[in-house]
Design an enzyme around this catalytic site. Structure first.
Site, PDB file in Angstrom:
ATOM      1  CG  HIS A 177       0.659  -2.069  -8.607  1.00 28.95           C
ATOM      2  ND1 HIS A 177      -0.069  -2.488  -9.696  1.00 28.95           N
ATOM      3  CD2 HIS A 177       0.935  -0.747  -8.816  1.00 28.95           C
ATOM      4  CE1 HIS A 177      -0.228  -1.475 -10.541  1.00 28.95           C
ATOM      5  NE2 HIS A 177       0.355  -0.408 -10.025  1.00 28.95           N
ATOM      6  CG  HIS A 183      -1.254   3.426  -7.873  1.00 26.30           C
ATOM      7  ND1 HIS A 183      -2.112   3.663  -8.924  1.00 26.30           N
ATOM      8  CD2 HIS A 183      -0.162   2.813  -8.419  1.00 26.30           C
ATOM      9  CE1 HIS A 183      -1.573   3.201 -10.041  1.00 26.30           C
ATOM     10  NE2 HIS A 183      -0.381   2.689  -9.762  1.00 26.30           N
ATOM     11  CD  GLU A 184       3.034   1.963  -6.576  1.00 29.38           C
ATOM     12  OE1 GLU A 184       3.175   0.762  -6.891  1.00 29.38           O
ATOM     13  OE2 GLU A 184       3.038   2.890  -7.410  1.00 29.38           O
TER      14      GLU A 184
END
Length: 418
Positions: free
Chosen positions: A22, A18-19
Site C-alpha cells: 500500500h 502487506h502494508e
C-alpha cells in the site's frame, strides 16, 4: 520463548509486507502517506521519516497505511478560529498553529475569515492586533501544529480522492498482491533449501529399521501398484498406506526398468489422535532452478485454490465458524509448527500470507476488497460514491469484523482449555 519470537516475526513480516505494498504505490501515485502502522491501538514505537510516521502498535490484529483524504482530516479550520501563522523566507505560511499559541512568540495571531488548503492554498484573515485584512499564500509543505505536534497539510492533488480509478485500485490491490508475492518467494526459497517434491511415487530415502528397509525398498524405486491397484502419484501412495496400518500389502515397484514385488506391513502410528499406517520412506525431491521457480508459483496457486474452496464451504454452511481461527488459534497452531522445524515454519508463514491476501480481497466493508468494490462502482458511475456514505459503510463493516474477531478469539480460548 521460541514460539513467541516466531509468532512476532511471522506476524510482523506478513503485516509489514502487506502494508508496504500500500505504501509503495501510494507514494508512486503522489499520495501523502501520513502513517505506516503495524498493529492497532496505543503506540509502542514511532519514528518519522520525511512525510510518514512509522509506528508499531499494541494490538496484533493487522496494520494500516493512513493516506490523506481517505478519512476526514483531523484538523479543520473554520471562520472565526484564532490561529497563529509563521512564515518562510518567501512570505508564505509554513506553520499554522491551532492551539498553545503562546508557545510560539514569533507567530502572527489572526482570525480566520476563509481558508482553502485543498486547491488555492490561501488563508483570508484579520490580524487581531490591527484588525487589518490579509490574504496569505500557504506553502505546499506547510505544517499544522496542534498540541505541539506537527502534521503536514494535504493539498488536493496529494489526497487519495484526487487520483485516477486505476491509481487508487492499484494502491489498494498492492497490499494483498504483496502477500502472494511473499508466499511465492518463500516457496522458491524452500525449493532451493530442500528441493521440490516430485509428483510421482518415487522413493527418496528409506529409514533404518523400518518396514520399507526390511522389505529391501531402495532410494529411486517407483511404486507402481499396491494390492493390484495402480498408484499414479506420491499422494495416492501415502493415502493408501496410511489407511491400512498393520495390514500386509503386496507392493510392486519399478527399479532400473525391472518390476519387483514386495510384501510389506505398515507399522501403526498415532497422529493427532488417529492411527495410521507408515512404511518409513521419504519423498523424492529435485532441485533444478527451473523446477524450483515453477514450484513457487504452483504451490501458491494450489494453496490459494484450497483456501478459496474452504471459504466457499464456510459460506454454504458446510463448514462452521468453529473452523475459523483468530490470533490465539494461530499462535497455538504456530507453536505446533515450530516444534517440527524451521522449514515447516516457513511453509506455515507462506500459507498464512496467502490466507491474508485472500481474506483482504473479499468484497467486505473495511477490507481491501470492499474498498476495491467502491472503486469499481466509481469506474462504472463515472464519479465516486459520497465519501461520508462510504465511510459509514466501512465503519459498520469494521465494527462487525471486530465482533467476529472477538467471537473467533473466544472460540480459540475455549479450544485451548477443552
Amino acid at each position: 520463548m521460541n514460539t513467541v519470537i516466531a509468532f512476532i516475526f511471522m506476524f510482523g513480516l506478513l503485516v509489514f509486507i502487506h502494508e508496504l505494498g500500500h505504501l509503495i504505490f501510494a507514494k508512486r501515485a503522489g499520495m501523502l502517506a501520513r502513517e505506516f502502522a503495524i498493529g492497532f491501538g496505543p503506540k509502542i514505537f514511532s519514528y518519522r521519516k520525511d512525510e510518514t510516521l512509522y509506528t508499531v502498535r499494541l494490538l496484533p490484529i493487522g496494520g494500516y497505511v493512513r493516506v490523506a483524504g481517505e478519512d476526514p482530516e483531523i484538523i479543520e479550520l473554520k471562520p472565526g478560529h484564532h490561529i497563529g501563522l509563521e512564515f518562510n523566507d518567501f512570505g508564505d505560511v509554513n506553520k499554522i498553529i491551532v492551539n498553545n499559541k503562546s508557545n510560539y512568540p514569533n507567530a502572527k495571531i489572526v482570525e480566520v475569515e476563509q481558508v482553502d488548503l485543498d486547491h488555492e492554498l490561501k488563508i483570508d484573515c484579520y490580524e487581531l492586533d490591527t484588525d487589518e485584512h490579509h490574504q496569505y499564500s500557504v506553502d505546499r509543505k506547510a505544517l499544522f501544529v496542534m498540541d505541539d505536534k506537527e502534521t503536514l497539510i494535504a493539498p488536493y492533488d496529494r489526497q487519495f480522492g484526487s487520483k485516477s480509478v486505476g491509481q487508487k485500485g492499484i494502491q489498494v490491490f498492492a497490499g494483498p498482491a504483496m502477500n502472494f508475492l511473499l508466499a511465492i518467494a518463500i516457496f522458491i526459497g524452500l525449493g532451493f533449501l530442500q528441493g521440490v517434491p516430485v509428483d510421482e511415487a518415487l522413493i527418496g530415502g528409506v529409514q533404518e529399521d523400518s518396514p520399507a528397509e526390511q522389505a529391501e525398498l531402495m532410494e529411486g524405486d517407483e511404486v507402481v501398484s499396491i494390492n493390484g491397484q495402480s498408484i499414479e502419484t506420491w499422494m495416492d501412495f501415502v493415502m493408501y498406506v496410511q489407511e491400512r496400518p498393520d495390514e500386509q500389502l503386496d507392493v510392486t515397484v519399478e527399479r532400473d526398468g525391472e518390476l519387483l514385488s514386495k510384501s510389506i506391513t505398515p507399522e501403526s502410528f498415532t497422529e493427532q489422535g488417529e492411527t495410521i499406517g507408515r512404511l518409513g520412506v521419504m519423498r523424492m525431491f529435485e532441485d533444478s532452478p527451473g523446477d524450483v521457480i515453477l514450484y513457487g508459483f504452483t504451490q501458491t496457486y494450489d494453496i490459494t485454490v484450497l483456501i478459496i474452496n474452504a471459504l466457499g464451504q464456510l459460506v454454504t454452511g458446510q463448514l462452521s465458524l468453529d473452523a475459523l481461527a483468530g490470533p490465539v488459534g494461530i499462535y497455538s497452531a504456530t507453536d505446533d509448527v515450530v516444534q517440527t522445524g524451521f522449514l515447516n515454519f516457513l511453509m506455515w508463514t507462506a500459507m498464512l500470507s496467502i490466507n491474508l491476501g485472500i481474506i483482504n480481497l473479499l468484497p467486505l466493508p473495511a477490507l481491501d476488497g470492499g474498498r476495491l468494490m467502491f472503486i469499481g462502482l466509481e469506474a462504472i458511475r463515472g464519479k465516486p460514491v459520497d465519501p461520508q456514505k462510504e465511510g459509514v459503510v466501512h465503519f459498520i463493516g469494521f465494527a462487525l469484523l471486530m465482533l467476529l474477531m472477538i467471537v473467533v478469539t473466544w472460540n480459540d480460548i475455549e479450544r485451548l482449555f477443552m
